[in-house]
Design a protein around this motif. Structure first.
Motif, PDB file in Angstrom:
ATOM      1  N   ALA A 142       0.822  -1.213   0.000  1.00 53.13           N
ATOM      2  CA  ALA A 142       0.000   0.000   0.000  1.00 53.13           C
ATOM      3  C   ALA A 142       0.855   1.262   0.000  1.00 53.13           C
ATOM      4  CB  ALA A 142      -0.931   0.002   1.205  1.00 53.13           C
ATOM      5  N   TYR A 143       1.990   1.211   0.650  1.00 42.81           N
ATOM      6  CA  TYR A 143       2.829   2.405   0.709  1.00 42.81           C
ATOM      7  C   TYR A 143       3.344   2.789  -0.656  1.00 42.81           C
ATOM      8  CZ  TYR A 143       2.670   1.368   5.581  1.00 42.81           C
ATOM      9  OH  TYR A 143       2.231   1.101   6.838  1.00 42.81           O
ATOM     10  N   ALA A 144       3.833   1.799  -1.362  1.00 39.51           N
ATOM     11  CA  ALA A 144       4.370   2.072  -2.692  1.00 39.51           C
ATOM     12  C   ALA A 144       3.271   2.648  -3.580  1.00 39.51           C
ATOM     13  CB  ALA A 144       4.926   0.796  -3.295  1.00 39.51           C
TER      14      ALA A 144
ATOM     15  N   GLN B  35       0.554   4.209  -2.665  1.00 36.89           N
ATOM     16  CA  GLN B  35       0.160   5.540  -2.243  1.00 36.89           C
ATOM     17  C   GLN B  35       1.223   6.565  -2.602  1.00 36.89           C
ATOM     18  OE1 GLN B  35      -0.544   4.194   1.613  1.00 36.89           O
ATOM     19  NE2 GLN B  35      -2.710   3.782   1.270  1.00 36.89           N
ATOM     20  N   LEU B  36       2.448   6.134  -2.526  1.00 32.98           N
ATOM     21  CA  LEU B  36       3.530   7.040  -2.877  1.00 32.98           C
ATOM     22  C   LEU B  36       3.443   7.380  -4.359  1.00 32.98           C
ATOM     23  CD1 LEU B  36       6.076   8.520  -2.214  1.00 32.98           C
ATOM     24  CD2 LEU B  36       7.360   6.414  -2.573  1.00 32.98           C
TER      25      LEU B  36
ATOM     26  N   GLN C   2       0.949  13.362   7.960  1.00 35.93           N
ATOM     27  CA  GLN C   2       2.098  12.561   7.550  1.00 35.93           C
ATOM     28  C   GLN C   2       1.671  11.296   6.834  1.00 35.93           C
ATOM     29  OE1 GLN C   2       4.605  11.992  10.954  1.00 35.93           O
ATOM     30  NE2 GLN C   2       5.246  14.129  10.968  1.00 35.93           N
ATOM     31  N   ASN C   3       0.499  10.835   7.150  1.00 34.51           N
ATOM     32  CA  ASN C   3       0.006   9.651   6.461  1.00 34.51           C
ATOM     33  C   ASN C   3      -0.835  10.026   5.255  1.00 34.51           C
ATOM     34  OD1 ASN C   3       0.667   6.944   7.837  1.00 34.51           O
ATOM     35  ND2 ASN C   3       0.333   8.366   9.516  1.00 34.51           N
ATOM     36  N   ARG C   4      -0.846  11.295   4.967  1.00 36.24           N
ATOM     37  CA  ARG C   4      -1.535  11.772   3.781  1.00 36.24           C
ATOM     38  C   ARG C   4      -2.923  11.155   3.642  1.00 36.24           C
ATOM     39  NH1 ARG C   4       2.698  14.230   4.354  1.00 36.24           N
ATOM     40  NH2 ARG C   4       4.121  14.911   2.700  1.00 36.24           N
TER      41      ARG C   4
ATOM     42  N   ALA D 258       4.859   9.904   5.169  1.00 38.65           N
ATOM     43  CA  ALA D 258       4.955   8.628   5.877  1.00 38.65           C
ATOM     44  C   ALA D 258       5.108   7.455   4.916  1.00 38.65           C
ATOM     45  CB  ALA D 258       3.726   8.429   6.757  1.00 38.65           C
ATOM     46  N   TYR D 259       4.496   7.553   3.764  1.00 38.32           N
ATOM     47  CA  TYR D 259       4.572   6.439   2.811  1.00 38.32           C
ATOM     48  C   TYR D 259       5.982   6.246   2.300  1.00 38.32           C
ATOM     49  CZ  TYR D 259      -0.407   6.989   2.904  1.00 38.32           C
ATOM     50  OH  TYR D 259      -1.686   7.090   3.322  1.00 38.32           O
ATOM     51  N   ALA D 260       6.585   7.334   1.954  1.00 33.38           N
ATOM     52  CA  ALA D 260       7.949   7.237   1.443  1.00 33.38           C
ATOM     53  C   ALA D 260       8.862   6.644   2.510  1.00 33.38           C
ATOM     54  CB  ALA D 260       8.439   8.609   1.026  1.00 33.38           C
TER      55      ALA D 260
ATOM     56  N   GLN E 206       8.021   4.750   5.049  1.00 36.78           N
ATOM     57  CA  GLN E 206       7.716   3.347   5.302  1.00 36.78           C
ATOM     58  C   GLN E 206       8.187   2.462   4.162  1.00 36.78           C
ATOM     59  OE1 GLN E 206       3.726   4.286   5.991  1.00 36.78           O
ATOM     60  NE2 GLN E 206       3.957   4.498   8.184  1.00 36.78           N
TER      61      GLN E 206
END
Lengths: 330, 330
Positions: free
Chosen positions: A51-53, A55-56, A115-117, B51-53, B55
């Motif tokens: 999910a991070y990738a 979302q980034l 920070q978690n956008r 935060a995504y980047a 993480q």
DNA sequence: AATTTTATCGCAATCGTTTGAAATTTTTTT
DNA sequence: AAAAAAATTTCAAACGATTGCGATAAAATT
């Protein structure tokens, strides 16, 4: 144990990462045969997209933030439950934080959201705080904020709330219908605007439509205080025949006194409250109340959020309907 | 409105991204002068690290997942409140999802957790589900899972729960102390293992230490059912002099009947329950209860989680202490 | 003055995914 | 059979941050 990634799948299948990525999401460019192979391996290797990738890369998180004074609250929890339900249906997850009514914590939490956008924030203001500036900044950065329950006065924000005045008026109507002569109306913390609103609406209505009814207005900021106030009033020779409890907290206090003094409801005393229904149904006879559903409010808030995310700014203040739920206490 | 990034700061300051990054976290390599400049600009531009980047890069999220059957529950909400509090103190945020007791939703939710690469999961099993396989996979992938309240039997998992047997035994002790002659003990849903445990412990204790006391054991899976059962028993010529309510739900049902029948507590009937305290204190006289604190359990669960994350596998089952809280109902 | 230390700072790869555009292969058309 | 069109796949550049290592400049040591 390292996580399965697109790269790993691509290597094992002798394919490029982009092909694997597209295959996984049924892109028309990819042949059926390839798709099948990719899906098969992905399944057997328990591939879960990071999910991070995502979302980034896509610059959009599938997460909403919710901030309430306290989760363990009869009203908020049903609100949260409703929002959670809708969010899940729409592929969103919830990040829930509580402010404990402390402005600093509220700010901390907002920072975590930023920070978690998060895609949006559902916020109930903490009682003390006036940090609207931060919220202002968020909306400027395209993070929609939907306020609920305890909302800012400023009408440049989106808010949903109960029809507070209506609540009070409906209660007043019912009280008048029942031919009350002497009413004790106990409202919440005098500092909260919601208390003001309800009190004004109630008082106004009573004075207009039933000027002969004798009303006493007081404020209680806790259950214990409500109990004490009620006992004091009930000690007088001219006892109230009807009591109106603006909140569950107040109702709890009143009912403690009622039980202790063995007052018969409704023959000796009529009782009516404003509630989501849980507390009123705990007693026998069931307490009549004007229903304010956190659940309904949650649904409404979610709709507003979605609208806000799509079509620019909808700076409206919506209220959710309320209705009288008769018990046997009035 | 585009978000402030390290790149943007770097450009404006004519510095490299790495320098800015290090300046922001007080790396010793960076001169004081540079640090000052960077911090100044970062502040004025409201820089918030993505935060995504982070993480993605560091492969570690600062998020815990919590899954409960329902948020709007007197017990779970205080558990959640406690976990949230501790998490915040430790720089973690919470992602909370509810399973609504539906196995499919529970699985959906677990998937969301995996995709968000949460650092750990606090889980309360949904009543019906037996999807331990998924949980098993998570622990294998180094995502610690701490079960609470409704936990799997399998002891390869980490779990925290109330000392269920102790609860029942403490209640039994108090009942014996008060010289009860005829006890009506109402337990929760017969299908839940927690009901079994408490019932067995209670019955066992009573038969061993007070064989002469006449006890009736029944199960009720709802408040209404508890009320009906109580009324039925109380209708008999030989009325119970003491009632034991295993859950808040049961207690609510009992108290409705008590109020309706105008039974005097404690003179005509002694009442004791197991609860976190909210419901028992709603009544007058206050109901005596054995306290099971969701709050305490939450604290314990968090400690376990942290231990689990640091020192490999700690496959233990911990229970939180319970204590008797005297009211005036027994 | 030449050399070594030390203090600062920048390069570049990396995390896992998405996506426009180019490259390759296959099929269709002439 | 050659050219054009369609289908399939790959390249490579992002997204925003972290971090080992190398580069540069300044200070300290001979």
């Amino acid at each position: 144990m390292t996580n399965t990634t697109l790269k790993l799948l691509a290597q094992q299948l002798q394919l490029s990462i982009s092909t694997v990525s597209r295959a996984l999401k049924d892109h028309p460019d990819i042949s059926a045969a390839t798709k099948a192979k990719v899906h098969a391996l992905a399944n057997s290797l328990d591939y879960e997209p990071n999910a991070y990738a995502i979302q980034l890369r896509t610059q959009s998180s599938k997460i909403f933030g919710v901030i309430v004074p306290a989760i363990s609250n009869l009203f908020y929890d049903s609100f949260i439950a409703a929002v959670e339900e809708e969010s899940r249906k729409n592929g969103y997850a919830l990040m829930i934080l509580q402010s404990s009514n402390q402005p600093e914590i509220e700010l901390d939490n907002l920072k975590i959201f930023r920070q978690n956008r998060v895609s949006g924030v559902f916020a109930c203001l903490s009682a003390n705080a006036e940090n609207l500036e931060t919220y202002q900044k968020m909306t400027e950065k395209e993070i929609p904020v939907v306020f609920f329950d305890i909302v800012p006065k400023d009408n440049k924000f989106t808010k949903v709330r109960m029809a507070d005045e209506r609540c009070a008026i409906i209660a007043a109507e019912e009280i008048i219908k029942r031919n009350a002569k002497k009413v004790l109306a106990i409202f919440g913390d005098a500092g909260l605007s919601i208390s003001q609103k309800r009190k004004n609406a109630f008082q106004n209505f009573m004075e207009t439509y039933a000027p002969k009814v004798h009303c006493t207005y007081v404020n209680a900021s806790s259950s214990a205080e409500a109990e004490a106030l009620f006992r004091k009033q009930y000690d007088k020779t001219q006892k109230p025949d009807t009591v109106f409890a603006m909140t569950d907290e107040v109702l709890i206090g009143v009912m403690k006194a009622v039980q202790a003094l063995e007052i018969k409801v409704p023959s000796q005393l009529g009782v009516i409250g404003i509630s989501n229904g849980f507390i009123p149904n705990l007693y026998h006879p069931k307490i009549s109340y004007v229903e304010t559903s956190g659940y309904e409010l949650g649904k409404l808030a979610f709709v507003q959020m979605m609208a806000n995310m799509k079509g620019g700014k909808t700076l409206t203040e919506l209220t959710v309907e309320v209705k009288f739920v008769p018990g046997e206490s009035l």
